[in-house]
Write a protein that holds these residues in place. Structure first.
Motif, PDB file in Angstrom:
ATOM      1  N   ALA A 111       0.819  -1.211   0.000  1.00 33.32           N
ATOM      2  CA  ALA A 111       0.000   0.000   0.000  1.00 33.32           C
ATOM      3  C   ALA A 111       0.853   1.263   0.000  1.00 33.32           C
ATOM      4  CB  ALA A 111      -0.928   0.000   1.215  1.00 33.32           C
ATOM      5  N   LEU A 112       2.065   1.175   0.569  1.00 29.81           N
ATOM      6  CA  LEU A 112       2.920   2.341   0.731  1.00 29.81           C
ATOM      7  C   LEU A 112       3.988   2.475  -0.344  1.00 29.81           C
ATOM      8  CD1 LEU A 112       3.551   2.073   4.599  1.00 29.81           C
ATOM      9  CD2 LEU A 112       1.642   3.173   3.421  1.00 29.81           C
ATOM     10  N   ASP A 113       4.120   1.481  -1.208  1.00 31.12           N
ATOM     11  CA  ASP A 113       5.212   1.408  -2.178  1.00 31.12           C
ATOM     12  C   ASP A 113       4.794   2.019  -3.519  1.00 31.12           C
ATOM     13  OD1 ASP A 113       7.343   0.725  -3.842  1.00 31.12           O
ATOM     14  OD2 ASP A 113       7.511  -1.320  -3.068  1.00 31.12           O
ATOM     15  N   ALA A 114       5.496   3.046  -3.948  1.00 31.96           N
ATOM     16  CA  ALA A 114       5.161   3.716  -5.207  1.00 31.96           C
ATOM     17  C   ALA A 114       5.287   2.789  -6.404  1.00 31.96           C
ATOM     18  CB  ALA A 114       6.062   4.936  -5.399  1.00 31.96           C
ATOM     19  N   ARG A 115       6.131   1.767  -6.305  1.00 28.30           N
ATOM     20  CA  ARG A 115       6.339   0.850  -7.422  1.00 28.30           C
ATOM     21  C   ARG A 115       5.202  -0.132  -7.585  1.00 28.30           C
ATOM     22  NH1 ARG A 115      11.484  -2.175  -5.440  1.00 28.30           N
ATOM     23  NH2 ARG A 115      10.074  -2.228  -3.624  1.00 28.30           N
ATOM     24  N   ASN A 148      16.874  -8.559  -2.602  1.00 28.20           N
ATOM     25  CA  ASN A 148      17.240  -7.246  -3.144  1.00 28.20           C
ATOM     26  C   ASN A 148      16.026  -6.336  -3.309  1.00 28.20           C
ATOM     27  OD1 ASN A 148      18.994  -5.228  -4.010  1.00 28.20           O
ATOM     28  ND2 ASN A 148      19.026  -5.958  -6.142  1.00 28.20           N
ATOM     29  N   TRP A 149      15.131  -6.356  -2.350  1.00 31.25           N
ATOM     30  CA  TRP A 149      14.030  -5.403  -2.260  1.00 31.25           C
ATOM     31  C   TRP A 149      13.158  -5.344  -3.522  1.00 31.25           C
ATOM     32  CZ3 TRP A 149      18.638  -4.715   0.299  1.00 31.25           C
ATOM     33  CH2 TRP A 149      18.576  -4.455   1.670  1.00 31.25           C
ATOM     34  N   PRO A 150      12.599  -6.480  -3.943  1.00 30.41           N
ATOM     35  CA  PRO A 150      11.648  -6.426  -5.054  1.00 30.41           C
ATOM     36  C   PRO A 150      10.293  -5.902  -4.566  1.00 30.41           C
ATOM     37  CG  PRO A 150      11.737  -8.644  -4.188  1.00 30.41           C
ATOM     38  CD  PRO A 150      12.750  -7.832  -3.402  1.00 30.41           C
ATOM     39  N   THR A 151       9.339  -5.792  -5.449  1.00 28.56           N
ATOM     40  CA  THR A 151       7.987  -5.432  -5.030  1.00 28.56           C
ATOM     41  C   THR A 151       7.311  -6.622  -4.362  1.00 28.56           C
ATOM     42  OG1 THR A 151       6.972  -6.103  -7.118  1.00 28.56           O
ATOM     43  CG2 THR A 151       7.760  -3.809  -6.942  1.00 28.56           C
ATOM     44  N   ILE A 152       6.293  -6.339  -3.590  1.00 27.28           N
ATOM     45  CA  ILE A 152       5.519  -7.412  -2.966  1.00 27.28           C
ATOM     46  C   ILE A 152       4.847  -8.255  -4.044  1.00 27.28           C
ATOM     47  CG2 ILE A 152       3.549  -7.924  -1.479  1.00 27.28           C
ATOM     48  CD1 ILE A 152       6.123  -6.993  -0.022  1.00 27.28           C
ATOM     49  N   THR A 153       4.345  -7.634  -5.082  1.00 28.33           N
ATOM     50  CA  THR A 153       3.713  -8.397  -6.165  1.00 28.33           C
ATOM     51  C   THR A 153       4.692  -9.384  -6.766  1.00 28.33           C
ATOM     52  OG1 THR A 153       2.140  -6.644  -6.715  1.00 28.33           O
ATOM     53  CG2 THR A 153       2.650  -8.230  -8.452  1.00 28.33           C
ATOM     54  N   SER A 154       5.933  -8.981  -6.955  1.00 28.04           N
ATOM     55  CA  SER A 154       6.946  -9.870  -7.513  1.00 28.04           C
ATOM     56  C   SER A 154       7.224 -11.036  -6.574  1.00 28.04           C
ATOM     57  CB  SER A 154       8.236  -9.091  -7.780  1.00 28.04           C
ATOM     58  OG  SER A 154       9.279  -9.946  -8.200  1.00 28.04           O
ATOM     59  N   LEU A 155       7.395 -10.759  -5.291  1.00 26.06           N
ATOM     60  CA  LEU A 155       7.632 -11.837  -4.327  1.00 26.06           C
ATOM     61  C   LEU A 155       6.445 -12.785  -4.270  1.00 26.06           C
ATOM     62  CD1 LEU A 155       9.356 -10.021  -1.326  1.00 26.06           C
ATOM     63  CD2 LEU A 155      10.309 -11.906  -2.664  1.00 26.06           C
ATOM     64  N   LYS A 156       5.261 -12.232  -4.241  1.00 29.34           N
ATOM     65  CA  LYS A 156       4.055 -13.059  -4.164  1.00 29.34           C
ATOM     66  C   LYS A 156       3.949 -13.981  -5.373  1.00 29.34           C
ATOM     67  CE  LYS A 156       0.157 -11.397  -5.546  1.00 29.34           C
ATOM     68  NZ  LYS A 156      -1.095 -10.608  -5.703  1.00 29.34           N
ATOM     69  N   THR A 157       4.141 -13.425  -6.554  1.00 30.71           N
ATOM     70  CA  THR A 157       3.949 -14.187  -7.788  1.00 30.71           C
ATOM     71  C   THR A 157       5.071 -15.186  -8.035  1.00 30.71           C
ATOM     72  OG1 THR A 157       2.786 -12.298  -8.754  1.00 30.71           O
ATOM     73  CG2 THR A 157       3.602 -13.992 -10.278  1.00 30.71           C
ATOM     74  N   ASN A 158       6.301 -14.790  -7.775  1.00 27.66           N
ATOM     75  CA  ASN A 158       7.452 -15.604  -8.154  1.00 27.66           C
ATOM     76  C   ASN A 158       7.960 -16.531  -7.057  1.00 27.66           C
ATOM     77  OD1 ASN A 158       7.577 -14.390 -10.759  1.00 27.66           O
ATOM     78  ND2 ASN A 158       8.606 -12.615  -9.867  1.00 27.66           N
ATOM     79  N   LEU A 159       7.492 -16.344  -5.821  1.00 28.01           N
ATOM     80  CA  LEU A 159       8.024 -17.164  -4.738  1.00 28.01           C
ATOM     81  C   LEU A 159       6.956 -17.606  -3.758  1.00 28.01           C
ATOM     82  CD1 LEU A 159      10.569 -18.360  -3.380  1.00 28.01           C
ATOM     83  CD2 LEU A 159      10.891 -16.159  -2.221  1.00 28.01           C
ATOM     84  N   TRP A 160       6.286 -16.667  -3.123  1.00 24.89           N
ATOM     85  CA  TRP A 160       5.441 -17.002  -1.985  1.00 24.89           C
ATOM     86  C   TRP A 160       4.233 -17.862  -2.339  1.00 24.89           C
ATOM     87  CZ3 TRP A 160       5.030 -11.369   0.331  1.00 24.89           C
ATOM     88  CH2 TRP A 160       6.260 -11.030   0.889  1.00 24.89           C
ATOM     89  N   GLU A 161       3.521 -17.526  -3.410  1.00 20.29           N
ATOM     90  CA  GLU A 161       2.283 -18.253  -3.717  1.00 20.29           C
ATOM     91  C   GLU A 161       2.535 -19.750  -3.811  1.00 20.29           C
ATOM     92  OE1 GLU A 161      -0.703 -15.250  -6.119  1.00 20.29           O
ATOM     93  OE2 GLU A 161       0.748 -16.412  -7.263  1.00 20.29           O
ATOM     94  N   THR A 162       3.555 -20.117  -4.554  1.00 17.46           N
ATOM     95  CA  THR A 162       3.876 -21.532  -4.716  1.00 17.46           C
ATOM     96  C   THR A 162       4.451 -22.122  -3.448  1.00 17.46           C
ATOM     97  OG1 THR A 162       4.271 -21.236  -7.073  1.00 17.46           O
ATOM     98  CG2 THR A 162       5.222 -23.195  -6.033  1.00 17.46           C
ATOM     99  N   ALA A 163       5.363 -21.404  -2.816  1.00 11.52           N
ATOM    100  CA  ALA A 163       6.019 -21.923  -1.613  1.00 11.52           C
ATOM    101  C   ALA A 163       5.023 -22.163  -0.494  1.00 11.52           C
ATOM    102  CB  ALA A 163       7.111 -20.959  -1.157  1.00 11.52           C
ATOM    103  N   PHE A 164       4.135 -21.222  -0.265  1.00  3.44           N
ATOM    104  CA  PHE A 164       3.204 -21.354   0.847  1.00  3.44           C
ATOM    105  C   PHE A 164       2.106 -22.366   0.540  1.00  3.44           C
ATOM    106  CE2 PHE A 164       4.179 -16.646   1.983  1.00  3.44           C
ATOM    107  CZ  PHE A 164       5.449 -17.018   2.389  1.00  3.44           C
ATOM    108  N   GLU A 165       1.755 -22.524  -0.732  1.00  7.20           N
ATOM    109  CA  GLU A 165       0.755 -23.508  -1.109  1.00  7.20           C
ATOM    110  C   GLU A 165       1.300 -24.926  -0.973  1.00  7.20           C
ATOM    111  OE1 GLU A 165      -2.548 -23.649  -4.547  1.00  7.20           O
ATOM    112  OE2 GLU A 165      -0.486 -23.694  -5.293  1.00  7.20           O
TER     113      GLU A 165
END
Length: 543
Positions: A111-115, A148-165
């Motif tokens: 919510a706070l990230d301009a990117r 290296n400080w990516p966006t949350i959307t990038s982390l969610k899509t490329n790592l977290w969604e699959t890892a947590f599932e």
């Protein structure tokens, strides 16, 4: 974080999203996880806690210039009449709370990230100079900084969604296949280097596979290595700090006292401001034993600060079992069997195994009276003193004026915060003579006034304290009071928790909230503010 204790047994039987990240063990006899001997610096790596280190000070000076420019841009966008000179240093913290806090906190940052964000507060993140996390918040901060400080959307899509599932409860022992393939090799290498591992080692390595995208779960990633990431070297990001609590196991303690020693782990240093320690060591030399500030036998080590071990340190709750059974037999056979397998065939669990252990760099150090005689430091979850928000580092950094506090604690039966963690920090800070903590009411007042379900500003009217912009977890768009014991998340659940976190960070799109946040930030400058700010203070300021 108390409810996380019950999840540890399940954790040991969880299957992690590892196969696609695993590399061959060939050539890994000397695992990058193992600490190594290194030449000692010309000066002592240990110093008194008189101020922040020169390295941190240099980073902050350069970061503040860039943060102020971003903060000024956001303020102007929000209200063109806002003054944008003499801006304060602003930071943000994320509480403990396992995956609930990781995902909700991620939404707040989005919510706070301009990117990445599309709210009236988007761009504020670029104006922050510091960022801290403990336990689940440390997982979030480590995942962001370690990648290296990516966006949350990038982390969610490329790592977290699959890892947590794919972190599925698996009673058939798929975890053992992973251990035999990779992680046991890492743990054995650490042992062979002369550093006996504990349960925090496999725990941190397993978490790292979900949070770090480097080879073999970021096995080569270190805390001090964050300084080499491009967004850090360009001072484009807030300075990251993890917190943990010390326990004196030498005198039979299982858990810390209410005012237990607070340790900081960050890229440049490890240590504590608290009386009884009052010292720091350069993070890259963690693993070095020292006496009176001098490395024992002139020998220094590096690589002990593995990033997975650091984030595991901040969230380690195995010591809770010590209260009733130091052999861990009270937990499920999965925990005692599966995690113990990482420590070597036939290993018999002892109390030491329950802690994140660090060779003590503060032995015989002037002023470090509480740890002077200890050969090792035993650390546990940063929220174990019922201070689940990592505010403590900023009570010792007087240049920080405003602190966003995202509280995702499970204080209530439905896993939401009630302000008690914040109140505990206020009480302990007051007893320790730390006057930068603003007045916080007890949880009964929090609940009766609804401060636990909406943003509140603390410290508005005091120039010498922090202003806390309190952002409690609340079910705006999704029932985000998820049990800390929940370890598996579908992609839908991951996305929904993050989306609700966006609502937490933006007060669910409240039309005047951004302006009022701007008023709260600028009030610390003592300058003239738009008249509309008075209405904001009436609505959001406590006292």
């Amino acid at each position: 974080m108390k409810s996380f204790v019950s999840s540890l047994a399940l954790f040991a039987a969880s299957t992690f999203a590892l196969p696609q990240q695993l590399s061959s063990l060939e050539g890994r006899a000397l695992s990058p996880y193992a600490p190594v001997t290194t030449p000692c610096p010309s000066n002592s790596p240990v110093r008194k806690a008189n101020d922040v280190s020169s390295a941190e000070s240099s980073y902050i000076q350069q970061r503040q210039t860039k943060a102020n420019a971003a903060l000024a841009a956001w303020l102007t966008k929000t209200d063109s009449t806002f003054p944008t000179t003499n801006l304060p240093i602003v930071g943000i913290t994320t509480s403990g709370g396992g995956y609930r806090s990781l995902l909700t906190g991620a939404g707040v940052l989005q919510a706070l990230d301009a990117r990445d964000g599309n709210t009236s507060l988007s761009g504020l993140y670029q104006g922050f100079t510091y960022q801290a996390g403990l336990s689940g918040g440390a997982w979030l901060l480590s995942s962001i900084s370690g990648n290296n400080w990516p966006t949350i959307t990038s982390l969610k899509t490329n790592l977290w969604e699959t890892a947590f599932e794919e972190s599925l409860f698996d009673p058939d022992g798929a975890l053992l296949a992973v251990a035999d393939a990779v992680i046991t090799n890492d743990i054995a290498a650490k042992s062979a280097a002369g550093f006996n591992p504990t349960l925090t080692d496999p725990y941190g390595r397993l978490l790292a596979y979900q949070l770090l995208s480097g080879n073999d779960g970021g096995v080569s990633d270190t805390l001090h290595g964050l300084t080499s990431n491009s967004n850090f070297t360009s001072q484009a990001v807030p300075y990251p700090i993890l917190t943990s609590i010390g326990v004196n196991t030498d005198v039979g303690q299982c858990t810390p006292s209410s005012n237990g020693t607070q340790y900081e782990l960050h890229p440049y240093e490890f240590g504590s401001w608290d009386s009884g320690v009052g010292a720091f060591i350069q993070t890259q030399y963690l693993g070095t034993s020292a006496s009176n500030g001098s490395p024992v036998n002139g020998t220094c080590h590096t690589n002990y600060d593995n990033l997975g071990y650091a984030l595991g340190t901040s969230s380690n709750l195995f010591n809770e079992v010590c209260i009733s059974d130091p052999t861990l037999s009270g937990l499920s056979s999965n925990l005692t069997t599966e995690l113990t397998n990482f420590l070597g065939a036939g290993h018999q669990l002892v109390t030491r195994d329950e802690y994140a252990v660090y060779p003590n760099p503060f032995q015989n150090y002037p002023g470090a009276t509480s740890v002077s005689n200890q050969t090792e430091l035993s650390l546990v979850d940063g929220g174990e003193t019922d201070q689940n928000n990592p505010i403590w580092p900023f009570l010792h950094r007087p240049n920080v004026a405003v602190l966003f506090v995202n509280d995702n604690s499970a204080d209530t039966s439905d896993n939401y915060p009630n302000g008690s963690e914040l109140y505990n920090t206020y009480q302990i800070a007051k007893s320790d003579g730390l006057t930068r903590m603003p007045v916080i009411p007890p949880d009964t007042t929090f609940v009766s006034q609804g401060l636990n379900i909406r943003p509140t500003f603390f410290g508005c009217n005091t120039q010498n304290t922090l202003t806390l912009i309190y952002l409690p977890n609340h079910n705006y768009t999704y029932d985000s009071g998820v049990s800390t014991a929940k370890l598996q998340y579908s992609k839908t659940e991951t996305d929904a928790l993050i989306a609700n976190g966006v609502a937490v960070g933006s007060y669910n799109g409240n039309g005047t909230f951004a302006e009022c946040v701007g008023c709260a930030i600028l009030k610390k400058t003592g300058g003239t503010l738009p008249s509309k700010c008075q209405s904001c203070f009436s609505s959001y300021c406590y006292n």
